[in-house]
Design a protein around this motif. Structure first.
Motif, PDB file in Angstrom:
ATOM      1  N   SER A 131       0.808   5.554   0.289  1.00 17.83           N
ATOM      2  CA  SER A 131      -0.004   6.697   0.699  1.00 17.83           C
ATOM      3  C   SER A 131       0.836   7.963   0.689  1.00 17.83           C
ATOM      4  O   SER A 131       2.072   7.911   0.699  1.00 17.83           O
ATOM      5  N   SER A 146      -2.472  14.003   0.118  1.00 18.68           N
ATOM      6  CA  SER A 146      -3.033  14.361  -1.189  1.00 18.68           C
ATOM      7  C   SER A 146      -3.562  15.787  -1.182  1.00 18.68           C
ATOM      8  O   SER A 146      -4.128  16.251  -0.191  1.00 18.68           O
ATOM      9  N   ASP A 185      -3.442   7.656  -3.492  1.00 19.78           N
ATOM     10  CA  ASP A 185      -2.933   6.436  -2.876  1.00 19.78           C
ATOM     11  C   ASP A 185      -3.117   5.263  -3.847  1.00 19.78           C
ATOM     12  O   ASP A 185      -3.806   5.384  -4.861  1.00 19.78           O
ATOM     13  N   ALA A 186      -2.510   4.123  -3.502  1.00 19.07           N
ATOM     14  CA  ALA A 186      -2.625   2.985  -4.407  1.00 19.07           C
ATOM     15  C   ALA A 186      -2.276   1.690  -3.692  1.00 19.07           C
ATOM     16  O   ALA A 186      -1.542   1.688  -2.690  1.00 19.07           O
ATOM     17  N   TYR A 187      -2.826   0.591  -4.225  1.00 21.83           N
ATOM     18  CA  TYR A 187      -2.422  -0.764  -3.855  1.00 21.83           C
ATOM     19  C   TYR A 187      -1.634  -1.337  -5.024  1.00 21.83           C
ATOM     20  O   TYR A 187      -2.091  -1.279  -6.179  1.00 21.83           O
ATOM     21  N   GLN A 219       0.840  -1.191   0.000  1.00 20.98           N
ATOM     22  CA  GLN A 219       0.000   0.000   0.000  1.00 20.98           C
ATOM     23  C   GLN A 219       0.872   1.238   0.000  1.00 20.98           C
ATOM     24  O   GLN A 219       1.848   1.322   0.769  1.00 20.98           O
ATOM     25  N   TYR A 255      -5.776  16.604  -3.525  1.00 22.33           N
ATOM     26  CA  TYR A 255      -7.005  16.475  -4.328  1.00 22.33           C
ATOM     27  C   TYR A 255      -8.094  17.387  -3.748  1.00 22.33           C
ATOM     28  O   TYR A 255      -8.198  17.516  -2.536  1.00 22.33           O
ATOM     29  N   THR A 268      -4.244  16.239  -9.406  1.00 24.37           N
ATOM     30  CA  THR A 268      -4.542  14.869  -9.803  1.00 24.37           C
ATOM     31  C   THR A 268      -3.239  14.073  -9.827  1.00 24.37           C
ATOM     32  O   THR A 268      -2.153  14.645  -9.987  1.00 24.37           O
ATOM     33  N   ILE A 270      -3.748  -0.491  -8.321  1.00 24.61           N
ATOM     34  CA  ILE A 270      -5.132  -0.060  -8.112  1.00 24.61           C
ATOM     35  C   ILE A 270      -5.078   1.278  -7.394  1.00 24.61           C
ATOM     36  O   ILE A 270      -4.700   1.359  -6.217  1.00 24.61           O
ATOM     37  N   GLN A 271      -5.454   2.348  -8.087  1.00 26.56           N
ATOM     38  CA  GLN A 271      -5.301   3.714  -7.570  1.00 26.56           C
ATOM     39  C   GLN A 271      -6.569   4.193  -6.890  1.00 26.56           C
ATOM     40  O   GLN A 271      -7.679   3.910  -7.335  1.00 26.56           O
ATOM     41  N   ASN A 272      -6.389   4.934  -5.799  1.00 28.71           N
ATOM     42  CA  ASN A 272      -7.494   5.626  -5.125  1.00 28.71           C
ATOM     43  C   ASN A 272      -7.041   7.056  -4.865  1.00 28.71           C
ATOM     44  O   ASN A 272      -6.374   7.331  -3.872  1.00 28.71           O
ATOM     45  N   VAL A 273      -7.334   7.951  -5.787  1.00 21.26           N
ATOM     46  CA  VAL A 273      -6.892   9.359  -5.756  1.00 21.26           C
ATOM     47  C   VAL A 273      -5.355   9.386  -5.725  1.00 21.26           C
ATOM     48  O   VAL A 273      -4.722   9.028  -6.711  1.00 21.26           O
TER      49      VAL A 273
END
Length: 401
Positions: free
Chosen positions: A244, A247, A271-273, A242, A249, A253, A266-269
């Motif tokens: 982090s 951000s 952060d990412a996995y 993970q 945002y 972006t 796999i992105q979340n704003v």
């Protein structure tokens, strides 16, 4: 009928007497007048008043009018303020203020038995320190300038005036310098210029109170940077990591890319996995109205941890320890420790870092450990990660025969 009415009146009277009553005010300061059996002088405050206390004050006296009968004053306060009954009289309290000058509140209600609590209270809010400044800004791209305005709330400006202290880093300047103070103001505007990227921050400071100051409010200017990046192993079974950051945002972006190796992102704003089996280098870049900032790149190690193989096992004379990711020095273990099964003290300690620096690794990714002189039995090899590798200690069971 008369007896019934009298009983009803008495019960109603007792009920009314038991109901909580709001005091008319809370008094700060003053002295106890034995002739009137009340506190006189000081300053009175009504419900929900904001009370500014000189920052050099450590304690105050608060009181409410003393009521007769069975009523007492029940007080409570925020956790950073301590109340103590003054002289055993519940209507008068000595207040120890927050030593860090933090905001707090004091509340009080009149209660008579059998009532035990109430949400109906007289409350005042204590403040000593200015509020953290709020900022009105606009984005300042490289080669441009803009006006920044800061505002703080402070009720003691006439006696212990505060100042606004501005600070910049990187390519940002405040009024052409890096540090600028606006004395004796609760609101002020400055000109921010930017030659690349940087940060602007402002805080309120009270010089007359040993430079009592608030936390800073900040703003990044120019193309964005990746702030406080961190990554760690989230799921050992799938080797999912993970990532982090702090951000910005929606003003910024973020885009992730795999620049070497193979990985699923796999992105979340911001952060990412990230999942990889063979290891991968991941880069993340922020983009705002000023453009894209410098990417932050990091390496996610292959599954299996730091150790690729330990052989032979069982062993007789030598152990060969092969590493994953030997090309990444920070992902190698810093030390290898060999323990007997029943011992808590290592019998061998090998510095992988020293071997790397002295270029004594076999085939660039192996270390040989001599075990011929050790008693036969069960041992455990511990691979100790370097401080910043984001990996756990890895343990391997070894048999010497």
């Amino acid at each position: 009928m008369k007896h019934f009415l009298l009983l009803t009146f008495l019960l109603l009277g007792n009920y009314l007497m038991a109901q909580p009553i709001d005091p008319p005010y809370i008094r700060i300061g003053g002295t106890f007048d034995t002739n009137t059996n009340q506190v006189v002088g000081g300053t009175t405050y009504t419900n929900n008043s904001i009370v500014w206390i000189d920052c050099g004050t450590s304690n105050i006296t608060v009181s409410v009018p003393i009521m007769g009968g069975t009523y007492s004053a029940y007080w409570h306060s925020s956790s950073n303020i301590t109340l103590t009954s003054a002289g055993g009289i519940s209507f008068i309290q000595t207040v120890q203020l927050d030593p860090n000058k933090g905001d707090g509140d004091i509340a009080v209600v009149y209660l008579a038995p059998p009532a035990s609590n109430s949400s109906n209270t007289m409350r005042i809010y204590i403040k000593q320190k200015p509020s953290v400044p709020s900022l009105v800004t606009s984005q300042v791209c490289s080669g441009n300038s803009a006006t920044f305005t800061a505002t703080s709330t402070y009720g003691l400006q006439s006696t212990k005036p505060m100042s606004l202290v501005w600070q910049t880093t990187g390519g940002a300047k405040v009024n052409s310098i890096n540090n600028y103070t606006q004395p004796n103001v609760t609101a002020g505007s400055v000109t921010i210029t930017n030659s690349s990227t940087g940060n602007v921050s402002v805080r309120a400071v009270v010089p007359g109170c040993s430079n009592l100051q608030t936390a800073s409010t900040g703003r990044e200017v120019g193309a964005p940077t990746i702030k406080n990046p961190n990554y760690w192993l989230f799921d050992p079974g799938s080797n999912m990591w993970q990532f982090s950051q702090i951000s910005e945002y929606p003003s910024t972006t973020y885009a992730f890319s795999v620049t070497s190796g193979s990985a699923s992102v796999i992105q979340n704003v911001g952060d990412a996995y990230i999942t990889t089996s063979g290891g991968a280098t991941i880069c993340v870049t922020g983009t705002n109205s000023c453009g894209s900032g410098a990417p932050f790149c990091f390496y996610v190690p292959a599954s299996g941890g730091m150790l690729k193989a330990v052989s032979p096992n069982p062993a007789r004379e030598d152990l060969s320890v092969q590493f994953n990711n030997a090309e990444k020095a920070d992902l190698l273990p810093s030390t290898l420790l060999l323990y007997q099964e029943s011992s808590t003290n290592p019998i061998k300690s090998i510095s992988v870092r020293n071997s790397l620096e002295n270029k004594t690794l076999v085939d660039r990714d192996k270390i040989k450990i001599s075990v011929a002189d050790l008693p036969r039995g069960v041992y455990y090899l511990h691979a100790i990660p370097s401080r910043d590798s984001k990996q756990d200690i890895q343990k391997v069971r070894i048999v010497l025969d």
